[in-house]
Design an enzyme around this catalytic site. Structure first.
Site, PDB file in Angstrom:
ATOM      1  N   LYS A 154      -6.729  53.819  18.046  1.00  0.00           N
ATOM      2  CA  LYS A 154      -6.981  53.786  19.489  1.00  0.00           C
ATOM      3  C   LYS A 154      -7.666  55.102  19.827  1.00  0.00           C
ATOM      4  O   LYS A 154      -7.109  56.170  19.632  1.00  0.00           O
ATOM      5  CB  LYS A 154      -5.672  53.669  20.264  1.00  0.00           C
ATOM      6  CG  LYS A 154      -5.852  53.943  21.760  1.00  0.00           C
ATOM      7  CD  LYS A 154      -4.536  53.859  22.520  1.00  0.00           C
ATOM      8  CE  LYS A 154      -4.663  54.531  23.887  1.00  0.00           C
ATOM      9  NZ  LYS A 154      -3.456  54.359  24.701  1.00  0.00           N
ATOM     10  N   GLY A 164      -0.758  52.594  33.041  1.00  0.00           N
ATOM     11  CA  GLY A 164      -0.509  52.408  34.456  1.00  0.00           C
ATOM     12  C   GLY A 164       0.312  51.174  34.804  1.00  0.00           C
ATOM     13  O   GLY A 164       0.685  50.986  35.957  1.00  0.00           O
ATOM     14  N   ASN A 166       3.737  51.611  27.655  1.00  0.00           N
ATOM     15  CA  ASN A 166       4.536  52.676  27.050  1.00  0.00           C
ATOM     16  C   ASN A 166       5.533  53.238  28.065  1.00  0.00           C
ATOM     17  O   ASN A 166       6.727  52.959  28.003  1.00  0.00           O
ATOM     18  CB  ASN A 166       3.617  53.776  26.511  1.00  0.00           C
ATOM     19  CG  ASN A 166       4.349  54.811  25.678  1.00  0.00           C
ATOM     20  OD1 ASN A 166       3.763  55.617  24.980  1.00  0.00           O
ATOM     21  ND2 ASN A 166       5.685  54.835  25.725  1.00  0.00           N
ATOM     22  N   THR A 167       5.039  54.010  29.020  1.00  0.00           N
ATOM     23  CA  THR A 167       5.901  54.747  29.944  1.00  0.00           C
ATOM     24  C   THR A 167       6.925  53.873  30.639  1.00  0.00           C
ATOM     25  O   THR A 167       8.104  54.228  30.736  1.00  0.00           O
ATOM     26  CB  THR A 167       5.043  55.455  31.008  1.00  0.00           C
ATOM     27  OG1 THR A 167       4.026  56.209  30.350  1.00  0.00           O
ATOM     28  CG2 THR A 167       5.885  56.382  31.856  1.00  0.00           C
TER      29      THR A 167
END
Lengths: 257, 381, 65
Positions: A98, A186, A207-208
């Site tokens: 990535k 996001g 992810n987050t």
């Protein structure tokens, strides 16, 4: 249901890609991967901090079930990204990468221009390149030309958890770009992921939102279900066709008289 | 890339097999888009798109209103002569047919023009067969010069001319040009045009472009539906229109969709186009090129024409005759049979009933006979 | 001088990568060792010399998005 996603010659059943950063404990990761159903997992390459006693995350990822996707985070330009990618591959992390080139420390927005340069070099060296980018049609086209295997536009700035603020721009990419469009960054809630999939995104990377949830494995499962729901909705027939409401007496009724 | 090259490329890229494989999901994606690619256009012409005609119609109508308003421009043809050197297998006027050949004198043309102007029409289309001997450019100029005092717009649908010849006609008062490729498939074209200047496929194909370069204000093209396979012919005609509009953004490009009708001769229509497919072609063209003018002539029967008004048509002929001197006397043969015999007044009333404004005059020409005027006759470099 | 993970260190004359790693208590396979942008696999540590001015990076895969 047979709806595989083919990228870089690999066939994927899951359209949820998982990021492994910001988790409270690495030990949680195997459970999170299992509950998410993810088959593509991103990792990062870092200098060892000898004081911190960081563990190799690869200890927690079963390479039999997952494709490893090292990211080039930390790279501020194409040359650095290329270096990181080559090191990761040489170290045995596979040939997926990535590309993440960020030289903006405030919003962490990617540099499309450097990303295109890095894509061209790495694609030429046989990498399966998934570039993280700011949704821009011209840049996406350049990435296709450069040999990317997919494009990964951000949904909203990284970590903002604001959902699909870039929705209209992403819609344009989905319409115009032949490669899989994977919404990355996001996505704060499973409903955001479902929304992206309903629009026709090929996959999402989260992810987050999972790592910082109260119950990361639970949130992982929620995202997995949301991605599947969104995808099923997209395949079942977009209601977008009725954006133009049907006339009260059909305009083409005369053909059937 | 010339259009000829683009056409060659497209013929390789899009096979009938490709069209057959179009699925419902492909059509739906296209319908959700605002800007259509050539690929999207072909998808709308596929069999899969047939069940979406109503959705296409709603969208096409909205687009037409947005770009053209609820107005239809009315015009009529005036056949100056039916002499022809070609032997097109599908046409009444072809050289081998023993028909009554006529040519109007410029004064007769003026007389017929006066009759037409009395009906209120101000947009005229002058037609001839292909005969430089009988109807040379000088003859055309003479007729145009006499008629221009009665009409705001004079168009020509004659044999393909050179760019210089178009410039000369523009100087005389022509502002619009129509030429139908008839059939875009070069092999079928060769077969259907065995003799005469029309045999030159490429010269004809590039005619609209020469007219644009000469400074023509509007240029009208079209396939003769039924001569070539479906949906290819409509597809290539659409691409032709898109090509011209892109290259010459200041020219009003429009397309006609004439369908092969009964005429004098033995030609059998190999690829008949049903009403449904005619509608599909119209809708797909409107969605692909929102600013394209679309004409339906009196080849089509009245009820069908009326239904098409709401679907994207922007121009209609009215009070037509396809005979030379048809409004003066009847001693010549029709090029093709009309199916809508309504008078101009009847068409006008029909349009009002449907909530449309019939437009008899779209502009006022400021050019004098001397060629003065702000656009002039120099054309483009 | 050599650079290790961005920090300057005195040049360990005559040392191979393997010897250097031993001195730092780094076991083979634990981390990724990169000498002047080239990955050095554990089996090659013993034979790879460190030269003056070299840049050594000791890297690890961590969690990332």
């Amino acid at each position: 249901m047979n709806d595989p996603l083919v990228i870089g010659g690999r066939t994927l059943e899951s359209r949820l890609f998982l990021g492994t950063g910001k988790f409270p404990a690495n030990a949680m990761i195997p459970e999170v991967i299992r509950r998410s159903g993810a088959q593509v997992v991103t990792v990062a390459l870092r200098r060892v901090d000898f004081e911190a006693q960081e563990e190799n995350i690869l200890n927690y990822i079963d390479r039999k079930n997952c494709i490893l996707m090292p990211n080039t985070s930390g790279a501020r330009n194409a040359a650095e990204a290329v270096k990181i990618a080559r090191i990761a591959r040489a170290a045995g992390c596979g040939n997926w990468v990535k590309i993440e080139v960020i030289n903006d420390n405030r919003y962490l927005l990617p540099d499309n221009y450097e990303t295109i340069k890095a894509t061209e070099i790495l694609a030429g060296e046989g990498f399966v390149v998934l570039p993280y980018m700011s949704p821009d049609l011209a840049a996406a086209r350049a990435l296709v030309e450069a040999g990317a295997a997919a494009v990964m536009p951000l949904g909203s700035p990284i970590g903002s958890n604001r959902g699909l603020k870039m929705k209209e721009m992403i819609r344009i990419l989905i319409e115009e770009i032949e490669l899989p469009v994977i919404v990355d960054a996001g996505l704060g809630r499973p409903s955001h992921a479902a929304e992206a999939m309903e629009m026709g995104a090929a996959a999402v990377l989260v992810n987050t939102a999972i790592a910082t949830a109260e119950d990361p494995p639970g949130m992982a499962e929620a995202f997995s279900l949301a991605v599947r729901a969104g995808r099923l909705s997209y395949l079942a027939g977009s209601p977008e066709v009725s954006r133009y409401a049907r006339a009260s007496s059909p305009l083409t009724g005369f053909l059937r008289d | 890339m010339s259009f000829y090259e683009q056409l060659t490329r497209c013929r390789e890229q899009y096979s009938p097999d490709w069209v057959r494989k179009v699925r419902r999901q492909d059509v739906e994606k296209v319908l959700a888009r605002d800007r259509l690619s050539e690929r999207d256009f072909l998808i709308l012409l596929s069999e899969a798109a047939e069940e979406y005609l109503e959705e296409m119609a709603v969208k096409a109508r909205a687009l037409t209103w947005r770009h053209f308003g609820r107005a239809i421009l009315l015009y009529t043809p005036l056949y100056l002569a039916n002499y022809c050197e070609n032997r097109c297998l599908y046409c009444s006027f072809q050289a081998a047919n023993k028909i009554r050949r006529r040519k109007l004198t410029p004064e007769e043309a003026e007389a017929e023009g006066r009759q037409i102007a009395a009906t209120g029409l101000r947009h005229l289309l002058l037609l001839t067969g292909e005969s430089r001997r009988h109807t040379p450019v000088s003859y055309l100029r003479e007729c145009v010069a006499l008629l221009s005092k009665y009409f705001a717009s004079i168009g020509i649908e004659v044999y393909p001319l050179t760019r210089e010849e178009y410039s000369l006609l523009i100087e005389s008062g022509v502002d619009s040009m129509t030429v139908y490729q008839e059939v875009y498939d070069p092999d079928i074209y060769r077969e259907l045009h065995p003799k005469g200047p029309k045999r030159d496929y490429r010269f004809r194909l590039e005619t609209p472009e020469r007219a644009c370069q000469a400074g023509m204000w509007s240029v009208n093209i079209g396939p003769l539906l039924g001569l070539g396979p479906w949906p290819e012919e409509v597809f290539w005609a659409g691409l032709h229109a898109a090509y011209l509009q892109e290259r010459y953004p200041d020219v009003e490009i429009s397309i006609s969709l004439p369908r092969l009708q009964p005429f004098i001769g033995n030609f059998v229509c190999r690829y008949p186009v049903s009403d449904l497919r005619l509608v599909q072609a119209l809708l797909a063209l409107r969605l692909y090129q929102p600013r394209l003018g679309i004409t339906i002539s009196t080849r089509e029967r009245a009820e069908l024409r009326d239904n098409l008004v709401g679907l994207g048509v922007t121009k209609m002929s009215a009070g037509s005759s396809t005979r030379v001197g048809g409004r003066l006397q009847q001693d010549s043969d029709e090029q093709f049979a009309l199916a809508d015999h309504r008078s101009v007044e009847e068409i006008r009333q029909m349009l009002y009933r449907k909530g449309y404004q019939p437009v008899f005059k779209d502009w006022h020409p400021l050019r004098g006979k001397e060629g003065s005027g702000w656009k002039g006759a120099q054309g483009r470099s | 001088m050599i650079t290790v993970n961005g920090k300057k260190e005195p040049f360990p004359e005559g040392m191979s990568v393997g010897e250097y790693m031993s001195r730092r208590n780094i076991n083979p396979g634990e981390y990724i060792v990169v000498l002047n942008d080239e990955v050095i696999k554990p089996e090659d540590w013993a034979e790879t010399p460190i030269r003056d001015g070299d840049e050594l990076q000791i890297l690890v895969m961590l969690g990332g998005g």
